[in-house]
Design a protein around this motif. Structure first.
Motif, PDB file in Angstrom:
ATOM      1  N   UNK A  35       3.114 -20.180  31.989  1.00 25.01           N
ATOM      2  CA  UNK A  35       3.441 -18.833  32.447  1.00 25.01           C
ATOM      3  C   UNK A  35       3.721 -17.909  31.270  1.00 25.01           C
ATOM      4  N   UNK A  36       3.901 -18.489  30.077  1.00 23.44           N
ATOM      5  CA  UNK A  36       4.079 -17.702  28.858  1.00 23.44           C
ATOM      6  C   UNK A  36       2.862 -17.918  27.961  1.00 23.44           C
ATOM      7  N   UNK A  37       2.374 -16.838  27.352  1.00 20.97           N
ATOM      8  CA  UNK A  37       1.130 -16.874  26.588  1.00 20.97           C
ATOM      9  C   UNK A  37       1.358 -17.429  25.179  1.00 20.97           C
ATOM     10  N   UNK A  38       1.500 -18.744  25.089  1.00 22.24           N
ATOM     11  CA  UNK A  38       1.624 -19.417  23.801  1.00 22.24           C
ATOM     12  C   UNK A  38       0.255 -19.932  23.359  1.00 22.24           C
ATOM     13  N   UNK A  86      -0.070 -22.638  15.888  1.00 22.62           N
ATOM     14  CA  UNK A  86      -0.672 -21.792  14.846  1.00 22.62           C
ATOM     15  C   UNK A  86      -0.535 -22.515  13.507  1.00 22.62           C
ATOM     16  N   UNK A  87      -1.611 -23.159  13.074  1.00 20.69           N
ATOM     17  CA  UNK A  87      -1.588 -23.961  11.842  1.00 20.69           C
ATOM     18  C   UNK A  87      -1.829 -23.056  10.627  1.00 20.69           C
ATOM     19  N   UNK A 132       1.494 -14.650  17.935  1.00 21.70           N
ATOM     20  CA  UNK A 132       0.265 -13.849  17.967  1.00 21.70           C
ATOM     21  C   UNK A 132       0.308 -12.735  16.921  1.00 21.70           C
ATOM     22  N   UNK A 133       1.502 -12.176  16.686  1.00 27.25           N
ATOM     23  CA  UNK A 133       1.638 -11.131  15.662  1.00 27.25           C
ATOM     24  C   UNK A 133       1.242 -11.674  14.292  1.00 27.25           C
ATOM     25  N   UNK A 174       9.708 -14.246  22.817  1.00 30.59           N
ATOM     26  CA  UNK A 174       9.784 -13.899  21.395  1.00 30.59           C
ATOM     27  C   UNK A 174       8.881 -14.825  20.583  1.00 30.59           C
ATOM     28  N   UNK A 175       8.886 -16.119  20.923  1.00 32.48           N
ATOM     29  CA  UNK A 175       8.001 -17.074  20.241  1.00 32.48           C
ATOM     30  C   UNK A 175       6.545 -16.647  20.369  1.00 32.48           C
ATOM     31  N   UNK A 176       6.141 -16.309  21.582  1.00 33.17           N
ATOM     32  CA  UNK A 176       4.764 -15.870  21.838  1.00 33.17           C
ATOM     33  C   UNK A 176       4.421 -14.628  21.021  1.00 33.17           C
TER      34      UNK A 176
END
Length: 504
Positions: A487-490, A495-496, A319-320, A313-315
């Motif tokens: 393994x998670x796309x963070x 994101x500043x 990105x959203x 959900x964080x990822x």
């Protein structure tokens, strides 16, 4: 001829013969296969942009190819981003492609949870969680938990940042938000990571380190990380310490919950207020006087649910918001849709409310298509097989499915595949365009399709509407997001952004 010269000649001949043997076996190479090192040097040199590098390689050779690692390291893979191959492996021939023992070894921290399990263990876990997620009481509890966290923590923190006029890492905000949320939903315990002083939470940090270490195991020969694990150095030492930190936290929660449940009366057992997942798992079998879910089962279940409901959900949210902030026309259309449905004043929306936001749903799908939270999937073949693409898969072959690359192929998504275009998900009648799961794999496909898919969309929509209706999110100048090695796309450096009040 001296002995050492004989040995040298024989070793050289062996290397030459083995090199050409490997070349013969690898009929669809993705990259240049070097002597001894195999194809590993190029990915290592491009590790900082590994997902884009893999995408470019796949476009050169087609949707499917072979990767061979250093000699005698067992790092040979079939790599594919072909939707028809994905459909074949994850649906049509599902029983031939499993996680496998090597997967469980690499993902050791997951234990025997639903993500690593196969066969009967997986079926039991899936059946259990399916019934829990469909529980009406739990769904109501989930909605209330998210609404309260957004209203009482997320918005006040953003309001404080806006008043201070400071730059904030929005990914860190979402990390804290989802960590508090998942702790409340699963454990019935809120660690209060998300507050204006941004406290450092050891457990949350440890969880991130575990995921980074698992990614490291994918890029390192097994003998190397096994040795590091044995002598406890480098990344493996970090992983051991991180797992210990997380396990101490979870086992303390389990012990506390057991003690709490032991004091409950029968009436309290039936109260609908105590509906976090850990309570439900314990209460069901306590009522039936069965001891099925021991501490190890509960710990593994918690860890797997954390991965499913926290970092993904964080990822997605990170990105959203980056995509929306850098595409003002999309942001405008999202706000117009919200205003059309709910008027000028919008609080934290309910589950039923967010179901009406079709364009927002499309925008989230676009973010997931371009930046899938889990960028690759790993499977192992039980028996020999032939993929629809014509590629032969030998028994025990590891197959990597690149979800990231799949979202960037023109012949899959069209010539505008690199554009952030929510409209591709909205039909002429104003409904959602359904895409097959083997093409849009953000929530996996086939029998292993994510059980929390609907719950994830609900949470993301509630957060997105609450923030966008109140604030402008502006990415700071020169901030270039890069995927982290996990393994998670963070985002590697977060994101500043700057937060400003949105004018009415």
């Amino acid at each position: 001829m001296p002995f050492y010269e004989v040995v040298t000649v024989m070793a050289t001949l062996f290397c030459i013969i083995y090199f050409f043997y490997r070349r013969q076996c690898c009929k669809h190479p993705i990259l240049t296969d070097y002597p001894i090192l195999g194809m590993l040097p190029q990915p290592l040199f491009n590790l900082w942009r590994i997902h884009d590098f893999v995408t470019e390689a796949m476009k050169r050779i087609g949707r499917t190819g072979e990767f061979t690692g250093p000699w005698f390291t067992n790092m040979d893979y079939m790599v594919t981003c072909d939707p028809f191959n994905v459909h074949h492996m994850l649906s049509k021939n599902f029983h031939n492609y499993v996680k496998g023992p090597e997967f469980r070894e690499i993902f050791q921290a997951f234990g025997d949870g639903i993500f690593t399990a196969d066969s009967d263990t997986w079926k039991y876990n899936r059946s259990l969680f399916h019934s829990l997620f469909k529980n009406n009481t739990f769904q109501l509890f989930l909605e209330n938990t998210i609404q309260q966290k957004v209203q009482n923590c997320l918005l006040p923190v953003l309001n404080h940042v806006q008043q201070q006029g400071t730059v904030v890492d929005l990914q860190d905000v979402f990390n804290r938000f989802t960590f508090d949320n998942i702790c409340s939903i699963i454990l019935g315990h809120d660690p209060n990571c998300l507050s204006i002083d941004f406290p450092e939470v050891e457990t949350e940090k440890a969880f991130n380190e575990v995921e980074e270490s698992i990614f490291y195991r994918h890029t390192t020969p097994k003998c190397v990380w096994k040795l590091q694990k044995c002598v406890q150095i480098g990344q493996e030492k970090k992983m051991t310490q991180a797992c210990k930190t997380f396990d101490v936290f979870v086992h303390a929660c389990i012990a506390s919950k057991r003690e709490e449940l032991s004091k409950w009366t029968k009436d309290q057992m039936n109260e609908q207020t105590h509906v976090d997942l850990l309570t439900i798992l314990m209460r069901e079998h306590q009522n039936q006087q069965e001891v099925v879910h021991d501490d190890k089962f509960l710990r593994d279940a918690v860890f797997n649910l954390f991965v499913a409901g926290r970092d993904t959900i964080t990822s997605a949210l990170t990105w959203f918001f980056w995509l929306v902030a850098t595409n003002p026309l999309v942001e405008k259309k999202i706000l117009q849709e919200i205003k059309h449905n709910f008027g000028g004043k919008v609080g934290v929306l309910s589950v039923e409310d967010v179901k009406n936001l079709v364009y927002l749903h499309g925008a989230i799908c676009e973010a997931l298509r371009l930046f899938p939270p889990i960028p690759f999937e790993r499977k192992q073949a039980i028996e020999d097989d032939m993929l629809p693409s014509g590629h032969s898969v030998k028994k025990n072959t590891i197959v990597l499915l690149s979800l990231y690359a799949m979202g960037r192929f023109e012949d899959i998504w069209g010539e505008d595949c690199m554009e952030f275009k929510p409209e591709r998900w909205v039909s002429e009648r104003g409904g959602i365009v359904p895409e097959p799961s083997y093409k849009f794999m953000a929530f996996n496909a086939g029998p292993r399709t994510c059980l929390g898919k609907d719950l994830s969309f609900i949470q993301m929509k509630m957060v997105a509407t609450a923030i966008l209706c109140k604030y402008n999110v502006q990415v700071v100048e020169d901030h270039v997001p890069m995927p982290s090695l996990s393994i998670v796309l963070l985002m590697k450096d977060g994101l500043k952004v700057r937060i400003t009040k949105r004018e009415a």
